[in-house]
Design a protein around this motif. Structure first.
Motif, short mmCIF file in Angstrom:
data_model
loop_
_atom_site.label_atom_id
_atom_site.label_comp_id
_atom_site.label_asym_id
_atom_site.label_seq_id
_atom_site.Cartn_x
_atom_site.Cartn_y
_atom_site.Cartn_z
N ALA A 39 3.72 9.13 -10.06
CA ALA A 39 4.31 9.06 -11.40
C ALA A 39 3.47 9.80 -12.43
N LEU A 40 2.15 9.73 -12.28
CA LEU A 40 1.29 10.34 -13.30
C LEU A 40 1.32 11.86 -13.25
N MET A 41 1.99 12.44 -12.24
CA MET A 41 2.05 13.90 -12.13
C MET A 41 3.22 14.51 -12.89
N TYR A 42 4.18 13.68 -13.30
CA TYR A 42 5.36 14.21 -13.97
C TYR A 42 5.05 14.95 -15.27
N PRO A 43 4.15 14.48 -16.12
CA PRO A 43 3.86 15.23 -17.34
C PRO A 43 3.31 16.63 -17.06
N SER A 44 2.47 16.76 -16.04
CA SER A 44 1.92 18.07 -15.73
C SER A 44 2.98 19.01 -15.17
N LYS A 45 3.90 18.46 -14.37
CA LYS A 45 5.01 19.29 -13.90
C LYS A 45 5.86 19.75 -15.08
N TYR A 46 6.09 18.85 -16.04
CA TYR A 46 6.87 19.22 -17.22
C TYR A 46 6.19 20.37 -17.95
N PHE A 47 4.87 20.29 -18.08
CA PHE A 47 4.13 21.37 -18.74
C PHE A 47 4.33 22.69 -18.01
N LEU A 48 4.16 22.70 -16.70
CA LEU A 48 4.31 23.94 -15.94
C LEU A 48 5.73 24.48 -16.03
N ASP A 49 6.73 23.59 -15.97
CA ASP A 49 8.12 24.03 -16.09
C ASP A 49 8.36 24.70 -17.44
N ARG A 50 7.79 24.14 -18.49
CA ARG A 50 8.00 24.67 -19.84
C ARG A 50 7.22 25.95 -20.10
N GLU A 51 6.00 26.03 -19.59
CA GLU A 51 5.06 27.05 -20.05
C GLU A 51 4.87 28.24 -19.10
N SER A 52 5.02 28.01 -17.80
CA SER A 52 4.66 29.08 -16.87
C SER A 52 5.76 30.12 -16.73
N ARG A 53 5.36 31.36 -16.75
CA ARG A 53 6.30 32.46 -16.57
C ARG A 53 6.50 32.82 -15.10
N TYR A 214 8.86 5.42 -14.94
CA TYR A 214 8.87 5.19 -13.49
C TYR A 214 7.69 4.35 -13.06
N SER A 215 6.51 4.69 -13.54
CA SER A 215 5.31 3.96 -13.19
C SER A 215 5.38 2.51 -13.67
N PHE A 216 5.86 2.30 -14.90
CA PHE A 216 5.94 0.94 -15.42
C PHE A 216 6.93 0.11 -14.61
#
Length: 334
Positions: A39-53, A214-216
Motif C-alpha cells: 500500500a505504501l508504494m501507491y504514492p510513488s507510482k502516482y508520482f512516476l505516472d504523473r512525472e516520467s516521460r 487501502y492500508s487503513f
C-alpha cells in the motif's frame, strides 16, 4: 543532492543506489510487496505516472509478481521491494526472481540483516515505530524513502527537479506533523468513541491517497481491529459500491491535493446527500507551511496517513483492542 538534515545511514544507502541508477538503463519500475508494504508504494507510482516521460511503473503483490512473470521484466527494470522485517517469504522470493531476470533490485526494511537483504542488490533501512506510537522523524520513514527512490530516479534520468523540492520539504514535515497532531487530537478521540462499535467501516480515496485508504482498511481495521472493511477507489464508487450506502453505513473519505481530488469531492457530495456516518480527512485543512507548492500533492498523503494513525490509536483504546492483538498472524502456519 543533499539536504540540511543530518546525514543518515539511509542517505548513504541512497547515494549508492543513485550511483547504480547512473550506470543502468532503466525503462520501467516494478513496486513489489505485500499488505501494508504494498500500500505504501501507491504514492510513488502516482508520482512516476504523473512525472516520467519515459519510465513506466507497476505495483504487484509479491507472489503474483512471480506467477504472472511480466515479459517486460528484464535488465532494464528497477524492482523496488519492501518488507518491514525483511522476512516476508513471498517478497524474498520476488527479489530472487527479479534478479534472475537481470533487474536491479532495491529493498526497504527497518532491520539491518534479513533474508530479503541477501536476495537484493541494495537495501535501505528506514525508521519504524509500531502502529501504537507516533513517528517523530517522518523524513526517514518508509513513504519518504520510497519518494526519494522514485523522485531521485527521475532527477538522475530525466532532470526532474522535484527531488530537490522534496528534500527541502521533508526537512519541514516533522513540524507539519506536530501541528496536525494538535489540530486533530480531540477530533480523533471523538471519532473513536462514535465509531467504536461499528461492525464495518469503508475507506475511500483516489490518486496518491488510495494507498492510505487501502492500508487503513486491510492493516488497521481488518488486521488490527477485526472490523470488516474494504478500500473503495473514489472513481469506482459510482460503478457499484455506492449501492451499499445508507444512513447507517460508515465511510472514511480522504481528500488530497493531487489532480484526482475532483473524484474524491464527487464522492463526498454523494455521501453528504445519502449517508450520515462519515469521517472526512481533508488535506486542505492542514497547515503545510514549509512544504513546497509543487510537491504538496505528493506529500499530503503522508500527512493524511499520520491523522489516520492517530485515529487508529484512539480507536484501539476506545475499543479496548490493542493494535498488536492477532488471531492468526505470526501465530499459526499460513
Amino acid at each position: 543532492m543533499t539536504n540540511s538534515m543530518p546525514y543518515t545511514k539511509a542517505d548513504s544507502q541512497l547515494h549508492q543506489i543513485f550511483e547504480a541508477y547512473k550506470q543502468r538503463t532503466i525503462k520501467r519500475v516494478f513496486f513489489v510487496a505485500c499488505g501494508g508494504s504494498s500500500a505504501l508504494m501507491y504514492p510513488s507510482k502516482y508520482f512516476l505516472d504523473r512525472e516520467s516521460r519515459h519510465i513506466t511503473s507497476e505495483v504487484f503483490s509479491s507472489n503474483e509478481f512471480i506467477h504472472r512473470n511480466p515479459q517486460s521484466l528484464d535488465e532494464h527494470s528497477l524492482v523496488i521491494l519492501c518488507s518491514h522485517k525483511g522476512k516476508t517469504p513471498e517478497t524474498t522470493e520476488a527479489a530472487k526472481f527479479a534478479k534472475s531476470k537481470g533487474a536491479l533490485t532495491v529493498s526497504l526494511m527497518y532491520v539491518e540483516h534479513a533474508p530479503l537483504a541477501d536476495e537484493s542488490d541494495f537495501i535501505v533501512n528506514y525508521s519504524w515505530i509500531s502502529a501504537g506510537h507516533m513517528e517523530p522523524h517522518p523524513e526517514i520513514m518508509n513513504y519518504a524513502i520510497l519518494y526519494k527512490l522514485s523522485m531521485g530516479l527521475l532527477y538522475i534520468k530525466e532532470g526532474n527537479r522535484k527531488y530537490e523540492k522534496l528534500l527541502s520539504s521533508l526537512d519541514n514535515l516533522g513540524g507539519v506533523f506536530e501541528k496536525v497532531m494538535k489540530q486533530h487530537e480531540e477530533q480523533v478521540k471523538a471519532y473513536a468513541e462514535q465509531y467504536k462499535d461499528e461492525k464495518i467501516i469503508y475507506t475511500m480515496a483516489s490518486g496518491a491517497n488510495y494507498g492510505m485508504a487501502y492500508s487503513f482498511a486491510i492493516c488497521i481495521l481488518m488486521e488490527m481491529q477485526w472490523i470488516h472493511s474494504h478500500a473503495i477507489h473514489a472513481g469506482e464508487f459510482f460503478h457499484g459500491p455506492f449501492e451499499i450506502l445508507d444512513k447507517d453505513v460508515p465511510f472514511i473519505l480522504l481528500l488530497g491535493l493531487d489532480e484526482t481530488r475532483p473524484l474524491e469531492e464527487r464522492a463526498l457530495a454523494f455521501l453528504e446527500q445519502y449517508g450520515e456516518k462519515r469521517i472526512v480527512i481533508d488535506a486542505k485543512t492542514f497547515d503545510l507551511t514549509g512544504i513546497d507548492e509543487e510537491v504538496k500533492g505528493y506529500l499530503a498523503p503522508l500527512v493524511i496517513n499520520f491523522v489516520l494513525r492517530m485515529f487508529a490509536l484512539a480507536l484501539s483504546k476506545a475499543r479496548n483492542h490493542p493494535l498488536e492483538t492477532r488471531r492468526y498472524m505470526f501465530k499459526v502456519p499460513y
